[in-house]
Design an enzyme around this catalytic site. Structure first.
Site, mmCIF file in Angstrom:
data_model
loop_
_atom_site.group_PDB
_atom_site.id
_atom_site.type_symbol
_atom_site.label_atom_id
_atom_site.label_comp_id
_atom_site.label_asym_id
_atom_site.label_seq_id
_atom_site.Cartn_x
_atom_site.Cartn_y
_atom_site.Cartn_z
ATOM 1 N N TYR A 1 1.166 -0.051 9.637
ATOM 2 C CA TYR A 1 1.956 0.372 10.309
ATOM 3 C C TYR A 1 3.021 -0.406 11.085
ATOM 4 O O TYR A 1 3.902 0.328 11.632
ATOM 5 C CB TYR A 1 1.615 1.318 10.702
ATOM 6 C CG TYR A 1 0.500 2.153 9.992
ATOM 7 C CD1 TYR A 1 0.830 1.820 8.268
ATOM 8 C CD2 TYR A 1 0.107 3.631 10.119
ATOM 9 C CE1 TYR A 1 0.173 2.850 7.252
ATOM 10 C CE2 TYR A 1 -0.244 4.379 9.382
ATOM 11 C CZ TYR A 1 -0.350 4.573 8.115
ATOM 12 O OH TYR A 1 -1.666 5.008 7.195
ATOM 13 N N LYS B 1 -11.583 -3.741 4.214
ATOM 14 C CA LYS B 1 -11.813 -4.655 3.037
ATOM 15 C C LYS B 1 -11.406 -6.071 2.685
ATOM 16 O O LYS B 1 -10.907 -7.268 2.848
ATOM 17 C CB LYS B 1 -9.737 -4.154 2.679
ATOM 18 C CG LYS B 1 -9.927 -4.456 0.814
ATOM 19 C CD LYS B 1 -10.645 -2.673 0.203
ATOM 20 C CE LYS B 1 -10.269 -3.995 -1.303
ATOM 21 N NZ LYS B 1 -11.530 -2.461 -2.205
ATOM 22 N N ASP C 1 -6.229 6.434 8.723
ATOM 23 C CA ASP C 1 -5.243 7.438 8.489
ATOM 24 C C ASP C 1 -5.505 8.498 8.081
ATOM 25 O O ASP C 1 -5.888 9.763 7.333
ATOM 26 C CB ASP C 1 -3.957 6.936 8.491
ATOM 27 C CG ASP C 1 -2.692 7.983 8.491
ATOM 28 O OD1 ASP C 1 -2.103 9.219 8.208
ATOM 29 O OD2 ASP C 1 -1.634 7.531 8.072
ATOM 30 N N ASP D 1 -13.032 1.677 0.112
ATOM 31 C CA ASP D 1 -13.656 2.748 -1.399
ATOM 32 C C ASP D 1 -14.365 2.919 -0.932
ATOM 33 O O ASP D 1 -14.953 3.392 -1.662
ATOM 34 C CB ASP D 1 -12.904 1.861 -2.574
ATOM 35 C CG ASP D 1 -13.061 -0.083 -2.219
ATOM 36 O OD1 ASP D 1 -14.215 -0.513 -1.460
ATOM 37 O OD2 ASP D 1 -13.510 -0.747 -3.144
ATOM 38 N N ASP E 1 -8.592 12.059 7.732
ATOM 39 C CA ASP E 1 -7.943 12.838 7.316
ATOM 40 C C ASP E 1 -9.431 14.021 6.826
ATOM 41 O O ASP E 1 -9.482 14.630 6.250
ATOM 42 C CB ASP E 1 -6.982 13.262 6.253
ATOM 43 C CG ASP E 1 -5.349 13.601 7.213
ATOM 44 O OD1 ASP E 1 -6.249 13.737 8.347
ATOM 45 O OD2 ASP E 1 -4.482 13.857 6.574
#
Ligand code: NAD
Length: 357
Positions: free
Chosen positions: A135, A190, A246, A222, A250
């Site tokens: 980001y 990852k 992020d 994942d 959620d």
């Protein structure tokens, strides 16, 4: 104890008013000062984070934040949009550690779309690194593809990066948080594909050596996304980078089924923090007096715990919230057959009353 109160837009003003009412009812000595932020600040001063608001935020021990945004600002240049105020506060105050607890209250088990046995008693904490990763990495932008099959075609690119100190400090935050809970950290990465996250994993392992009493588990993002809906109670503290955090925070918050119940905290290395509900400004219900103020009230409890060193007062608020839920009071978003529907102000009043009893 100085608190900057930044209600923002939409339901922000309604829900923050209730949290302030609850803080006032504690009988502690706070200095609270309000300022405009987001769209409201843009309308008044031409900028979503005016200098005066930023100055107040910097001087305060903690920031109680409502929410920002409205569809009517969507056509503004990106730096002037309400949501930029949050990014500006994070950057200017160095708020690198985002805490998002996902707690399933006994009385709200039915609000989740998952089976009750999967989420009853759920209490997990997602810790998201907030100031690094893809980001914020440079360079980024658009250009002509320099090579490959599509050489010369327009392309866009971002840079994923983490420095070692950035990973170390969020690792310490996660291990220390786990020490106060069930002593288990799941680091989500990852590493099988991304160099940045192999480095993340290696650094997590190094820092873990200082916390032999805490269990460290590694999980690919994942798989973490799957496990969060398959067996969420197997987690205690989850720590991850900005982008994975992020998305997973959620996902985790939705396990409880009620966005109006979820607080959050973003802290810097001095424990100065920004406290806000996990939801947005909900323009669809703004001004109707029906928004759930409990996420903001619970954010105020986190503020007392993490930035103002008032653990007892934090617990009093959390117990009062449990009490009003046990009394069967519900705003529309968490209402179900057999419970009593109340508005924003009535819910705030009920929490204040429960504090006193
Ligand atoms: P939202 O979270 O505002 O609303 C999603 C849905 O949840 C809506 O139906 C809304 O009515 C409901 N909802 C949210 N909070 C509620 C509450 N306390 N009580 C009852 N119902 C509630 O998300 P959105 O609709 O995608 O975004 C609306 C605006 O908020 C946009 O401008 C967006 O950019 C902004 N936003 C701001 C923040 C923030 O300030 N941190 C976060 C997310 C979105």
């Amino acid at each position: 104890m100085k608190i900057a109160v930044l209600p923002g837009d939409g339901i922000g003003t309604e829900i923050v008013a209730e949290a302030v009412k609850v803080l006032d009812a504690l009988g502690l000595k706070f200095e609270m000062e309000s300022a405009l932020v987001g769209g409201a600040a843009y309308d008044a001063h031409g900028h979503p984070l005016p200098e005066s608001t930023l100055k107040l935020a910097k001087e305060a021990d903690a920031i109680l934040f409502g929410a920002v945004g409205d569809w009517k600002y969507d056509k503004l240049d990106r730096p002037l949009r309400p949501e930029q105020a949050i990014l500006g506060l994070r950057k200017n105050l160095g708020l690198f550690a985002n805490f998002r607890p996902a707690i399933c209250y006994e009385q709200l088990v039915g609000a989740s779309s998952l089976k009750p046995e999967l989420i009853a008693g759920l209490d997990i904490l997602i810790i998201r690194e907030l100031t690094g990763d893809i980001y914020f990495g440079q360079p980024r932008g658009r250009r002509e593809a320099p090579d490959g099959e599509f050489k010369g075609a327009p392309e866009a690119f971002d840079t994923m990066r983490y420095s070692k100190p950035e990973i170390e400090r969020i690792a310490h935050v996660a291990f220390q948080a786990a020490r106060k809970r069930n002593k288990k950290v799941t680091s989500v990465d990852k590493a099988n594909v991304l160099e940045t996250f192999q480095f993340w994993k290696d650094t997590m392992i190094e820092v873990h050596a200082q916390y032999p009493d805490v269990e460290l588990q590694h999980m690919y993002v994942d798989n973490a996304a799957m496990q969060l809906v398959k067996a969420p109670k197997a987690f205690d503290v989850v720590v991850t980078g900005n982008m994975f955090g992020d998305i997973l925070s959620d996902e985790a918050s939705m396990l409880t089924g009620s966005i109006g119940m979820l607080p959050s905290a973003s802290l810097n290395s001095k424990n100065q923090g920004l406290y806000e509900p996990s939801h947005g400004s909900a323009p669809d219900i703004a001004g109707k007096g029906i928004a759930n103020p409990l996420a903001t009230i619970l954010s105020a409890a986190m503020m007392l715990r993490f930035s103002l060193n008032q653990e007892e007062a934090a617990q009093r608020i959390e117990a009062a919230v449990q009490k009003v839920l046990a009394q069967g009071l519900r705003t529309g978003d968490i209402w179900s057959e057999g419970t009593t529907k109340v508005g924003t102000v009535q819910m705030g009043d009920a929490v204040v009353k429960a504090l006193a009893s």
